[in-house]
Design an enzyme around this catalytic site. Sequence first.
Site: not given
Lengths: 452, 452, 452, 452
Positions: C272, C278, C280, C311
């Site tokens: 982080s 942290k 993640n 087309r």
Amino acid sequence: MFDQLFKDSEIEALVTDEAIIGAMLRFEAALAQAQADVGLIPAEQASLVARVCGAGRIEPQKIITLAKKAGNPAIPLVKELTALVGETDGEAARYVHAGATSQDVIDSATMLQLKAALLVLDNGLGRLQDRLVALADEHRGTVMIGRTLLQQARPISFGFKVAGWLDQLIRCRQRLRRVGSSATVLQFGGAVGTLAANGPRGLAVLSRLSERLELAEPVITWHTARDRLLEIAASLAMLAGCLHKIAIDAALLMQTEVGELVEAGDEGKGGSSAMPHKRNPIAPTMMIAACTRIPGLLATVAVSMVQEHERAVGHWHAEWGPLTEMLCLTGGAVQQANDLFSGLKIDAARMRENIEATRGLVYAEDVSLRLARYVGKPESDRVIKLACERAKQKGVHLREVLLQDPSVTKWLDQNALAPIFLPENALGLADELINRVLRLASQRPDPETKRA
Amino acid sequence: MFDQLFKDSEIEALVTDEAIIGAMLRFEAALAQAQADVGLIPAEQASLVARVCGAGRIEPQKIITLAKKAGNPAIPLVKELTALVGETDGEAARYVHAGATSQDVIDSATMLQLKAALLVLDNGLGRLQDRLVALADEHRGTVMIGRTLLQQARPISFGFKVAGWLDQLIRCRQRLRRVGSSATVLQFGGAVGTLAANGPRGLAVLSRLSERLELAEPVITWHTARDRLLEIAASLAMLAGCLHKIAIDAALLMQTEVGELVEAGDEGKGGSSAMPHKRNPIAPTMMIAACTRIPGLLATVAVSMVQEHERAVGHWHAEWGPLTEMLCLTGGAVQQANDLFSGLKIDAARMRENIEATRGLVYAEDVSLRLARYVGKPESDRVIKLACERAKQKGVHLREVLLQDPSVTKWLDQNALAPIFLPENALGLADELINRVLRLASQRPDPETKRA
Amino acid sequence: MFDQLFKDSEIEALVTDEAIIGAMLRFEAALAQAQADVGLIPAEQASLVARVCGAGRIEPQKIITLAKKAGNPAIPLVKELTALVGETDGEAARYVHAGATSQDVIDSATMLQLKAALLVLDNGLGRLQDRLVALADEHRGTVMIGRTLLQQARPISFGFKVAGWLDQLIRCRQRLRRVGSSATVLQFGGAVGTLAANGPRGLAVLSRLSERLELAEPVITWHTARDRLLEIAASLAMLAGCLHKIAIDAALLMQTEVGELVEAGDEGKGGSSAMPHKRNPIAPTMMIAACTRIPGLLATVAVSMVQEHERAVGHWHAEWGPLTEMLCLTGGAVQQANDLFSGLKIDAARMRENIEATRGLVYAEDVSLRLARYVGKPESDRVIKLACERAKQKGVHLREVLLQDPSVTKWLDQNALAPIFLPENALGLADELINRVLRLASQRPDPETKRA
Amino acid sequence: MFDQLFKDSEIEALVTDEAIIGAMLRFEAALAQAQADVGLIPAEQASLVARVCGAGRIEPQKIITLAKKAGNPAIPLVKELTALVGETDGEAARYVHAGATSQDVIDSATMLQLKAALLVLDNGLGRLQDRLVALADEHRGTVMIGRTLLQQARPISFGFKVAGWLDQLIRCRQRLRRVGSSATVLQFGGAVGTLAANGPRGLAVLSRLSERLELAEPVITWHTARDRLLEIAASLAMLAGCLHKIAIDAALLMQTEVGELVEAGDEGKGGSSAMPHKRNPIAPTMMIAACTRIPGLLATVAVSMVQEHERAVGHWHAEWGPLTEMLCLTGGAVQQANDLFSGLKIDAARMRENIEATRGLVYAEDVSLRLARYVGKPESDRVIKLACERAKQKGVHLREVLLQDPSVTKWLDQNALAPIFLPENALGLADELINRVLRLASQRPDPETKRA
């Protein structure tokens, strides 16, 4: 299938086929009266038309059946109405629907319904807003862990979380109020929008008709300019996104392993057909189910905007269903949200307990910031990251690890460290931010939206 | 709003709340019987459960009301069924819904409905296919202009255009047949999918239950593996795209300025509420309206696929509505297509006339190809492009311009040029391509799909 | 923005503008050669065209720039190619792109790219399948709690959860293999699809060209019959939904409060910018981000199916981007899934610990089923539900509550109750179901899909 | 594939990875300065940070590569920036990114980009608005037929049609201006949004940072309250719907059989690779292609709104791509619209000629309304409908049929009928409605939006 589980029944009642036929008759009545107002037709005969419109003599189911053949309900309705007026006064019959086209009636009726449904929604949102205001205030001191990427990050308060929900909800409500007044616009233009069948007084009729129906007056006919419908749909989608987020947050906080919120419920609510111990979260489930269906419907309204020439072959008709669905589903989600918050149990003890789950790691940023005052941020980050790793590996509290690390204790002793590990000291400006949201909530809706 | 205008009423009848309760009872009956088949419960009591399921004593509306509180209809249904069985035989009551979870009942009931609805759709598609086969064959010589980027390009036949529609329709129908047998799968796994409450004979029950309900047997419980529902939804969306394209083609060919197709209609069909001369295209409008709503619903089914853990909080419930809508709307579009082609007027004279609108320009490629044999393609292209410009400016026929251009007449004289300007000579291999599609249409559906 | 975070770079390389120009040249080369094969043009000159196509003398960026004006890249490419061939042999120049239209080249080139990209995807999926097979087998005895509506329900094994993922993944992979062979079809029809500019040997060219490019041969030109592209897109969306579900499951199991899975990672992964502690979850985040974008793209491909006449004006061009995005994003998700599972840490101890979080409540169904043998299911459910409530209120283990309840102990004593509370005994048929999936995984892909 | 054909290159340049890194550095510079403004960090060191941010020493490609591992670009950028600042002043390095989290930087940078891109869009829209104003005014007398459900209905003027486009465009532009000021909001909240790492002066920093970046100041952190992004996306979708409608109208009016509009073009524009005579509509095609992709992207932004807890696992990342796509694609459509109208040829003669295509039928409503004055509307409708049928069958002009119908000539003779059949007399209030739109266009944008 079981759509009524997810929809607001009050709003559903406003958008039934019967209700739209009622709104169409309201348009036809107001049209005759507006034309009388500007002297285009005799007042007496306008009154007759209006009387017949209000007399309930038209059988909705008959119109619905005929609509299938005609391609829309306006044609059989006008025929029926003309016949009924003609029974009393053959002369008056010719003033029925004069100068209007099918789409004028149906679009205006749709707008009347949208406006009414948005009002129901606004009332529900008012109640929800009041409840969230109370919760945010009451729980400003209820500490809990903040989570990012589903990982525990650092403490917040439950009041702060609610204030975040509330801030978004207020904006979503304001947008709905704004579109409820600015985007609910009268449609009246005749066959190709030029008001050709109304003579020179057409603009006066337009103006009076707007006033009579309390719909905004358009600058020009908008038969194939449908941005306002997408604007309304998008405002509903923003609300749905907001409610969906709240529901997900709630469902996650109700997880067995988290247990910070519990839905109130009586017998029969949330039970499982197989597992006697289970209590399933009902309101969040219903909110998620309803809101999940909104983005697809929004896309359909956006696709339907593309309406060629003066009136479109199909895309106009494609709008009706999705808009109605969106109203009923967001309405249902608002109802469920009110249910959810009317009896929600907040487990403050569990919240506090969960903060401790990482043994102090969630205070790592705070320790690092404090240490950075002495050693700089890069060094501080490095030291604390290492300490975190060590705490994880050994399964001990971060505080203990720090107290044994000289590169920390050189600057921070036990007395300095202890208060950092209290959640109350880690809330930053949560309280001030809550106050800002509560001030916003207490403001009266802006004047522009009062009309809604 | 006015959704019944766009939906197939036969399919709608198959997917009502009442119908799903009927299908759920069918599951409960078959479950008890399958468990008896493998000796898990007494045959007599299984018969009683089946009898009560079939006796029509359960009031759908009551279940629907209770479902709102319970979060799904299975819980109150099982309760009610258990009570009714218990009235006769308390012992038998305990075999009701044994080893199953709510989602087993509802998913299997959904699959039974999907299968039935796909069969209705297939019948409608069979009629449509037959009609297109006849049209393609009948109109292989009906020359018309081919159009690219909404500009006249070069001649085709109406039969060739229909063959193109047909080829795609056949594929779409085959896919629906395939998913009708391979993707309509029994759900039966109990609370978390492990068949834990069925004892060691659980797999035998699974197998017998599949046979009894004529649903495919899954390899493993698929409570939160929803790819098959998206597969069904996507197959419906392909059909809708195919029908939408046909509807747009038809609506464009019905334009006042084109006028090559005219929708058959009796009194009251396609009239305008304001303009007495108008005949609006009804079937193409309804087809476009229905099909426009499909892609958004498809996206919702795709979003709903994401169902966490063993059973999901909301996304499961979000599937029901969109799938039902898709069935009813594509069914409605098939019905309208059958209406359209049952009385379509093909204006062969107008088709031929329109080919001449550009005064020979649509043969430019053919002339250029012929000339290229002598001067090479780049030079030929250059010469013909110039001639086209001149023809446009002067408003004369391209043939006349060419006949006055020595760089052309050096190689191609009047006799060589004249046949190039006949539409019949400009169709290329249209006929052979039609034949290929007709051969495809005459093939029996492949064995794999017979079960459908 | 930062799209390369989410996309598979190998697939991205296959769908660049440069790559499509390469594929277009491959088509032009094969076209000339196929026409030579059937005697339509001289072999020598066909070889020259093919040689120039392969010589790398065409500058992609120049084509791209000119494409903006022309509306598509085929027109400038053909011009450039013709000029280059003409430098060597003016005669040969006229055989360049003979009888083809822009859309023939671009559609066929797109199909070549799709086929190549699907092969890359299949390789990635093969690796993923192998990894999941190993995990399912290895962890058949790793008990964990099954969760429904985000509540703990009853035990499963981690292997059983993986088997559920795997079963869906195998189906998704098979669908992609199937469309990789059946839906990657040659486009070759000329201006309006009639092969008019190829003379009577047009169908032979079509056939040879299919063989040379290894694309399936169409029954009829499909310039405006686009179901196969939606079929491919839908198959990608099913895969994305499957991967998204896996990612959500993983992210939820990685929650701090759950902690049953941990993503492997080296320095710099998952950190982080603010919080040193942290980690993640990166792969699940990237997978969710990529897969979330798929349903909207799918809807766009569905909308784009509606292509008018021979087309279309715009919807054809609208397909290119979304299809490419879908390939790159699902490819990216497969890559991330492989990353995720290549180093995933499964915390079996934490899994077992979490089962105990409810103090035995997750065995309630098992106790109830056992007790029902003696007292019937309704009575048993009632008794156990009460016991669960009591256990929750008092915070004691369900087993203890039951042992003090005479209405239980009358039938079940300590010896009878103890084994019910062991997770190993609560897995039902998880093992057999795993085996069924592993057998499925070991089957060779069906013959139909071998060509893919 | 060939996405640059459809996108605005000026906007694309604003949203590249390089550009977002530039915007992120702008945020980091302003953050340090804002913190210095309120006395949180020394001014001198804030200046150093700002200087390094502006010095171009950070290599975007390096950050992009590292971002893949980190999961977002903020983490490597901050690391790199910190290192560069540290080279000069170790003390200053600790002030880099102080109190901010990755999402603060990226969200704010995104908002800076959105704001800049909206300005480019607004400039393009200003030019388009001016052009449409001129056309509406110039062509108020250019009569043409109005069309409903693709059938000729009754006359309008080309100016009236343009005024309808313009009215919608003005509203769409105003919404974009409004969101350009109100919805482009600063993000600054730190790890969980509480501004915890900024001390008591956090709100002052927030306020100063808003001013410095000229982004609106939020009431509370909105890391997971994403309604404003959907609001911006929806405003873009409304514009796209508006432009798509214009493009469809234009393409339909350019049909060979209609020929009322012709796109200006030089050599190489709109040619066909196969047909030398063709001129394809390029700008409408490109507009349709770009706008068709918007609704699906809008749905994705709506789905992505659902972001759990304090920062989300994947849905945040899922927003970036779709928003950027929407900006580039709507920008491309605006560019193409400006191209289209800068040289559009309006064929007034053909318009007048087409009105006559139905031999007077398009005046049926006018005749009916006139006759109704004498015989009532039902009778009049009946008579005129019959006359229309007769005119169609016999292929004669409606006027001639009427002149031979005594039930008409009793009330209306040749002199009365003749002027009804002049288009100029059939325009109703088209002129007044044009004037209303032109007045709207001449109003200055409302003060609220001036900031944009």
